[in-house]
Design a protein around this motif. Structure first.
Motif, PDB file in Angstrom:
ATOM      1  N   ASN A   6     -83.683 -35.393  -6.850  1.00 35.42           N
ATOM      2  CA  ASN A   6     -83.417 -34.496  -7.976  1.00 35.42           C
ATOM      3  C   ASN A   6     -82.147 -33.703  -7.747  1.00 35.42           C
ATOM      4  O   ASN A   6     -81.074 -34.270  -7.758  1.00 35.42           O
ATOM      5  N   GLU A   7     -82.254 -32.411  -7.481  1.00 34.39           N
ATOM      6  CA  GLU A   7     -81.079 -31.551  -7.387  1.00 34.39           C
ATOM      7  C   GLU A   7     -80.632 -31.270  -5.954  1.00 34.39           C
ATOM      8  O   GLU A   7     -79.733 -30.466  -5.745  1.00 34.39           O
ATOM      9  N   THR A   8     -81.233 -31.934  -4.979  1.00 36.56           N
ATOM     10  CA  THR A   8     -80.945 -31.636  -3.582  1.00 36.56           C
ATOM     11  C   THR A   8     -80.611 -32.902  -2.802  1.00 36.56           C
ATOM     12  O   THR A   8     -81.293 -33.914  -2.937  1.00 36.56           O
ATOM     13  N   VAL A   9     -79.574 -32.810  -1.969  1.00 35.32           N
ATOM     14  CA  VAL A   9     -79.231 -33.897  -1.057  1.00 35.32           C
ATOM     15  C   VAL A   9     -79.846 -33.560   0.304  1.00 35.32           C
ATOM     16  O   VAL A   9     -79.621 -32.475   0.844  1.00 35.32           O
ATOM     17  N   PHE A  10     -80.621 -34.489   0.830  1.00 35.64           N
ATOM     18  CA  PHE A  10     -81.259 -34.311   2.129  1.00 35.64           C
ATOM     19  C   PHE A  10     -80.592 -35.214   3.155  1.00 35.64           C
ATOM     20  O   PHE A  10     -80.294 -36.379   2.865  1.00 35.64           O
ATOM     21  N   ASP A  11     -80.380 -34.680   4.341  1.00 32.19           N
ATOM     22  CA  ASP A  11     -79.926 -35.490   5.468  1.00 32.19           C
ATOM     23  C   ASP A  11     -81.178 -35.896   6.223  1.00 32.19           C
ATOM     24  O   ASP A  11     -81.797 -35.074   6.912  1.00 32.19           O
ATOM     25  N   LEU A  12     -81.575 -37.146   6.068  1.00 33.34           N
ATOM     26  CA  LEU A  12     -82.802 -37.626   6.684  1.00 33.34           C
ATOM     27  C   LEU A  12     -82.620 -37.981   8.151  1.00 33.34           C
ATOM     28  O   LEU A  12     -83.598 -38.089   8.880  1.00 33.34           O
ATOM     29  N   GLY A  13     -81.375 -38.167   8.574  1.00 31.14           N
ATOM     30  CA  GLY A  13     -81.169 -38.615   9.943  1.00 31.14           C
ATOM     31  C   GLY A  13     -81.806 -39.981  10.108  1.00 31.14           C
ATOM     32  O   GLY A  13     -81.608 -40.880   9.302  1.00 31.14           O
ATOM     33  N   ASP A  14     -82.627 -40.132  11.120  1.00 31.63           N
ATOM     34  CA  ASP A  14     -83.352 -41.373  11.365  1.00 31.63           C
ATOM     35  C   ASP A  14     -84.676 -41.327  10.602  1.00 31.63           C
ATOM     36  O   ASP A  14     -85.542 -40.491  10.893  1.00 31.63           O
ATOM     37  N   VAL A  15     -84.827 -42.189   9.622  1.00 29.18           N
ATOM     38  CA  VAL A  15     -86.008 -42.201   8.753  1.00 29.18           C
ATOM     39  C   VAL A  15     -87.285 -42.348   9.563  1.00 29.18           C
ATOM     40  O   VAL A  15     -88.277 -41.648   9.318  1.00 29.18           O
ATOM     41  N   ASP A  16     -87.297 -43.242  10.551  1.00 25.84           N
ATOM     42  CA  ASP A  16     -88.500 -43.447  11.368  1.00 25.84           C
ATOM     43  C   ASP A  16     -88.908 -42.169  12.085  1.00 25.84           C
ATOM     44  O   ASP A  16     -90.098 -41.843  12.159  1.00 25.84           O
ATOM     45  N   SER A  17     -87.940 -41.420  12.589  1.00 26.97           N
ATOM     46  CA  SER A  17     -88.253 -40.161  13.287  1.00 26.97           C
ATOM     47  C   SER A  17     -88.874 -39.144  12.337  1.00 26.97           C
ATOM     48  O   SER A  17     -89.811 -38.435  12.700  1.00 26.97           O
ATOM     49  N   VAL A  18     -88.352 -39.075  11.130  1.00 27.40           N
ATOM     50  CA  VAL A  18     -88.902 -38.146  10.132  1.00 27.40           C
ATOM     51  C   VAL A  18     -90.351 -38.517   9.839  1.00 27.40           C
ATOM     52  O   VAL A  18     -91.227 -37.657   9.787  1.00 27.40           O
ATOM     53  N   LEU A  19     -90.611 -39.801   9.656  1.00 28.46           N
ATOM     54  CA  LEU A  19     -91.964 -40.241   9.320  1.00 28.46           C
ATOM     55  C   LEU A  19     -92.939 -40.103  10.486  1.00 28.46           C
ATOM     56  O   LEU A  19     -94.138 -39.939  10.267  1.00 28.46           O
ATOM     57  N   GLN A  20     -92.441 -40.165  11.689  1.00 26.07           N
ATOM     58  CA  GLN A  20     -93.301 -40.108  12.871  1.00 26.07           C
ATOM     59  C   GLN A  20     -93.547 -38.694  13.389  1.00 26.07           C
ATOM     60  O   GLN A  20     -94.293 -38.521  14.343  1.00 26.07           O
ATOM     61  N   ASP A  21     -92.956 -37.680  12.764  1.00 19.55           N
ATOM     62  CA  ASP A  21     -93.074 -36.325  13.319  1.00 19.55           C
ATOM     63  C   ASP A  21     -94.421 -35.662  13.042  1.00 19.55           C
ATOM     64  O   ASP A  21     -94.667 -34.540  13.470  1.00 19.55           O
ATOM     65  N   GLY A  22     -95.317 -36.333  12.313  1.00 17.74           N
ATOM     66  CA  GLY A  22     -96.662 -35.822  12.100  1.00 17.74           C
ATOM     67  C   GLY A  22     -96.814 -34.907  10.901  1.00 17.74           C
ATOM     68  O   GLY A  22     -97.917 -34.453  10.613  1.00 17.74           O
ATOM     69  N   THR A  23     -95.739 -34.627  10.192  1.00 17.33           N
ATOM     70  CA  THR A  23     -95.811 -33.719   9.055  1.00 17.33           C
ATOM     71  C   THR A  23     -96.370 -34.397   7.813  1.00 17.33           C
ATOM     72  O   THR A  23     -97.128 -33.791   7.060  1.00 17.33           O
ATOM     73  N   ILE A  24     -96.004 -35.631   7.589  1.00 20.03           N
ATOM     74  CA  ILE A  24     -96.462 -36.348   6.398  1.00 20.03           C
ATOM     75  C   ILE A  24     -97.958 -36.667   6.562  1.00 20.03           C
ATOM     76  O   ILE A  24     -98.387 -37.073   7.634  1.00 20.03           O
TER      77      ILE A  24
END
Length: 137
Positions: A6-24
């Protein structure tokens, strides 16, 4: 990796790391089996509840963006709109796009400089990539 939600650009870095951090709130085993239909429903539900989630819940939105990037690797932008008269998640419209990195980088800089707004995003993304749009509405 940069992702426009939408209105925000996110820097995801490494997608796998984001998904594996336990937050989702999904176990990693479900990432592989999550269908695009389920992902679309998840996005519609989230945007129905909070159409401004990219601003109001940036970490949750960042994780959803990573999930989109993982399940739909061709997409690096999402436009999700809940009309004012929406009666449920099915009324939320979604559009995905593959935006050139040079444009995402430009938007990222504008965001860092406090100059990013919907008019800039529409001009640089949604008005230019209509041939690459994939509607899930």
């Amino acid at each position: 990796m940069l992702f426009l939600f939408n209105e925000t650009v996110f820097d995801l870095g490494d997608v796998d790391s984001v998904l594996q951090d336990g937050t989702i709130p999904l176990p990693p085993s479900q990432f592989e089996t999550l269908t695009t239909g389920h992902l679309t429903l998840l996005l519609r539900e989230a945007l129905y509840v909070d159409p401004m989630m990219a601003t109001n819940k940036p970490e949750r939105t960042r994780h959803l963006a990573a999930l989109i990037a993982f399940r739909a690797p061709g997409a690096n932008a999402l436009l999700g709109v809940r009309p004012g008269n929406a009666r449920g998640p099915d009324d939320v419209g979604l559009r995905f796009a593959n935006v050139p990195m040079v444009i995402l980088t430009y938007l990222w800089k504008r965001q860092k400089d406090g100059e990013l707004n919907p008019a800039v995003i529409n001009e640089e993304v949604w008005n230019r990539v209509t041939e690459n749009l994939h509607s899930a509405y």
